[in-house]
Design an enzyme around this catalytic site. Structure first.
Site, mmCIF file in Angstrom:
data_model
loop_
_atom_site.group_PDB
_atom_site.id
_atom_site.type_symbol
_atom_site.label_atom_id
_atom_site.label_comp_id
_atom_site.label_asym_id
_atom_site.label_seq_id
_atom_site.Cartn_x
_atom_site.Cartn_y
_atom_site.Cartn_z
ATOM 1 N NE ARG A 67 -2.334 -1.139 3.569
ATOM 2 C CZ ARG A 67 -1.725 -0.395 4.487
ATOM 3 N NH1 ARG A 67 -1.738 0.924 4.402
ATOM 4 N NH2 ARG A 67 -1.133 -0.964 5.517
ATOM 5 C CE1 TYR A 195 1.610 -7.524 -4.090
ATOM 6 C CE2 TYR A 195 1.038 -6.424 -2.057
ATOM 7 C CZ TYR A 195 1.602 -7.493 -2.718
ATOM 8 O OH TYR A 195 2.136 -8.530 -2.006
ATOM 9 C CE LYS A 204 -5.790 -3.588 4.971
ATOM 10 N NZ LYS A 204 -5.869 -4.158 6.312
ATOM 11 C CG HIS A 224 -6.561 -2.746 10.609
ATOM 12 N ND1 HIS A 224 -5.258 -2.329 10.732
ATOM 13 C CD2 HIS A 224 -6.555 -3.731 9.683
ATOM 14 C CE1 HIS A 224 -4.502 -3.020 9.900
ATOM 15 N NE2 HIS A 224 -5.255 -3.881 9.264
ATOM 16 C CB SER A 246 -0.401 -3.717 7.848
ATOM 17 O OG SER A 246 -1.598 -3.040 7.576
ATOM 18 C CB CYS A 248 1.677 -6.214 13.984
ATOM 19 S SG CYS A 248 2.655 -4.758 13.613
ATOM 20 C CG ASP A 273 -6.967 -7.076 7.529
ATOM 21 O OD1 ASP A 273 -6.099 -6.664 8.320
ATOM 22 O OD2 ASP A 273 -7.196 -6.528 6.443
ATOM 23 N NE ARG A 364 0.446 -8.638 2.598
ATOM 24 C CZ ARG A 364 -0.128 -8.083 3.668
ATOM 25 N NH1 ARG A 364 -1.193 -8.624 4.226
ATOM 26 N NH2 ARG A 364 0.371 -6.991 4.199
HETATM 27 O O1 SAT Z 1 -2.446 -4.558 1.240
HETATM 28 S S1 SAT Z 1 -3.369 -4.575 2.390
HETATM 29 O O2 SAT Z 1 -3.682 -3.219 2.788
HETATM 30 O O3 SAT Z 1 -4.601 -5.243 2.045
HETATM 31 C C1 SAT Z 1 -2.659 -5.417 3.669
HETATM 32 C C2 SAT Z 1 -2.392 -4.586 4.860
HETATM 33 O O4 SAT Z 1 -1.598 -3.651 4.798
HETATM 34 O O5 SAT Z 1 -2.975 -4.850 5.929
HETATM 35 MN MN MN Z 2 -4.692 -5.215 7.560
#
Ligand code: SAT
Ligand code: MN
Length: 585
Positions: A67, A195, A204, A224, A246, A248, A273, A364
């Protein structure tokens, strides 16, 4: 007569000028077509049909791997409604500037229309979206991460109650990349990235940024957070939600194989998530997982850290930016096996450590949730699951203890609003920099964070049985620089203490920052950890926390008069407690 959805699709196709439009239904045949298209493009490969049936590996553009928060905007009419923690652009300016990038962007390409539902079918808490995209990778991924096709179209019908999202790969240049949110009209525009959270707009962009705005208007919370159920020896399941930034460890925590399974403590996964929390008729906050799949970080995932997902990702999964072995299996650092000869890295080169890791640090897996061995029987319950505890956590090498509990809801909002974490590879930019990340929502709150804190305070007042609020830190290090706590399946020991606190257990000591477990309160049998390490993990150093309080004061200052007075009071009370405890020691 055309429906609002058809009219919108017509409008965007007039701008983007695709060669054809395909309405997606989420069928197996369609998925197969998407895979064929991807294979032909040359950046996607089928994995070993015996060991990874139905799985593909995709390599993104090397400049498009995470991101990009600096290119993410909240476009409200008034700048102050986006608040100091968001990038802002005026809606008219945004549409003019970024509209130019969409003009003709799909010429010669196929435009896919992906209707999707966030949340279980038939749930009053579920919401529909429609993503228009020119990326077959996005279509295939959305097919795992959301319920696409008729489940959504049935809900939308001829109405306008859906969140439109326009996505185009554009030319993938970071110079022409924008992720725009128009919360007032519930609209998303994303161009220049294929991505993750930049491109899978249900995640998100909708389920957090737009949904947080909707949630404030409608009296709920879009967070989140993972959602898990902790089963105790009596068979009773207590649900908890936990927010971490993210990368963690949300995925690992949500799917943990409990180290205390033989004594009857077991973890069930509802989500990893995002949680949408609504007041339920029983006076509890009820959580649904709006997603239908997991988009987890691959490196470090192995049969010890997350055996459940290792099993789940063996079929029908998409791997992005991991390495590939000569037998066409996915490979990443920390997967439990050494790099085989002939390994290709995430860019398709023969692996050489001189080029960096084989798998990108933010590589991922995308896995259907229903395939997870630990998936909760209630994960698609239309009523959601009642939440008894909310846990906030960050990645802190120092300062923050393993676990502490807030004194009440208001204090809980304060400890959530002041959390901080070291940055990871999930967002572009420096890794390991400590930043304040309130509620792990810094990159995802779609409005002014001061108003968000106020909404949190109000939610606690409006539900008769608000969850207890905790903070955890699995990442504290000793003087030797090593992690003090083993983490992963052992984290259940902390969840068990939280459960006992929810059930009214009194094994807690008051400190200036909140309640920490008494030295013997954590169940540590079978764990090789010294008493000294446990004491260090639970220690609260007043000097550290005075510094922390100074920093939070500066952080809070940016919210001006939108910072709720309750949080200023909590801050003053903390400073007072720290002062007193310093002189008492
Ligand atoms: O790329 S994402 O935003 O879906 C994954 C994340 O940063 O939690
Ligand atoms: Mn996330």
């Amino acid at each position: 007569m055309s429906t609002p959805l058809e009219l919108w699709v017509e409008e965007v196709s007039r701008i983007t000028r695709p060669k054809q439009i395909v309405w997606c239904d989420g069928s197996g045949r369609e998925r197969e077509q998407m895979v064929e298209t991807l294979l032909a493009e040359g950046r996607t490969f089928r994995l070993n049909e015996q060991s990874y049936p139905g799985c593909i590996l995709n390599r993104s553009d090397p400049s498009d791997v995470a991101r990009t928060e600096q290119l993410t905007f909240i476009c409200t009419r008034r700048r102050e409604d986006a608040g100091p923690t968001n990038n802002w652009m005026a809606p008219a300016e945004a549409k003019d500037k970024v509209g130019k990038l969409f003009a003709g962007a799909m010429a010669g390409r196929t435009m896919y229309v992906v209707p999707y539902l966030m949340g279980p079918a038939g749930s009053p808490f579920s919401r529909a979206g429609v993503e228009v995209t020119d990326s077959p990778y996005v279509v295939a991924s959305m097919g795992i991460m959301a319920r696409i096709g008729s489940a959504a179209l049935d809900q939308i019908g001829a109405g306008r109650d859906f969140v439109p999202g326009l996505h185009s790969l554009g030319d993938l240049s970071p110079d022409r990349r924008f992720i725009l949110h128009f919360p007032e009209e519930k609209l998303i525009w994303s161009v220049g990235s294929g991505y993750g959270g930049n491109a899978l707009l249900g995640k998100k962009c909708f389920a957090l940024r737009i949904a947080s705005w909707m949630a404030r208007e409608q009296g709920w919370l879009a967070e989140h957070m993972l959602i898990l159920g902790l089963e105790d020896p009596s068979g009773k399941i207590t649900y908890m939600a936990a927010a971490f930034p993210s990368a963690c460890g949300k995925t690992n925590l949500a799917m943990m194989v409990s180290a205390l399974e033989s004594s009857g403590y077991r973890v069930w996964t509802v989500g990893d998530d995002i949680a949408w929390l609504h007041p339920g008729p029983d006076g509890y906050l009820h959580a649904v997982n709006p997603e239908a799949g997991f988009f987890g970080v691959a490196p470090g995932t192995n049969p010890q850290t997350n055996p459940n997902v290792m099993q789940a990702l063996r079929q029908n999964s998409i791997f992005t930016n991991v390495g590939m072995t000569p037998s066409r299996e996915p490979w990443w650092e920390g997967n439990g096996s050494p790099p085989p000869a002939g390994l290709l890295d995430w860019q398709g080169r023969t692996f050489s450590s001189a080029n960096g890791p084989a798998a990108h640090p933010n590589s991922r897996f995308t896995v259907p949730a229903g395939q997870l061995p630990s998936i909760s029987p209630h994960w698609e319950d239309p009523a959601g699951v009642p939440i008894s505890a909310i846990i906030f956590g960050g990645r802190r090498a120092r300062v923050a203890p393993l676990v502490f509990e807030s004194m009440n809801w208001q204090h809980g909002v304060f400890i959530a609003a002041t959390m901080a974490s070291e940055t990871t590879a999930a967002q572009t930019g420096a890794v390991g920099v400590t930043r304040r990340d309130p509620m792990a929502m810094l990159p995802f709150c779609g409005y002014h964070m001061g108003d968000y804190f106020r909404h949190w305070l109000e939610m606690g007042r409006s539900v008769p049985h608000p969850p207890k609020i905790f903070r955890v830190n699995w990442f504290r290090r000793g003087a030797d620089g090593k992690f003090l706590w083993p983490g992963f399946g052992e984290n259940v020991r902390v969840l068990k203490w939280i459960l006992e606190r929810v059930q009214g257990g009194d094994h807690a000591t008051e400190t200036p920052i909140g309640l920490v477990p008494t030295p013997d309160a954590l169940t540590l049998d079978g764990l090789n950890i010294s008493r000294g390490a446990v004491e260090e993990l639970l220690s609260v150093d007043p000097d550290d926390w005075r510094r922390e309080a100074e920093e939070t004061k500066t952080f809070f200052a940016q919210f001006g008069d939108r910072l709720p007075a309750e949080l200023t009071q909590e801050h003053a009370a903390l400073v007072k407690r720290l002062g007193m405890s310093a002189s008492a020691r």
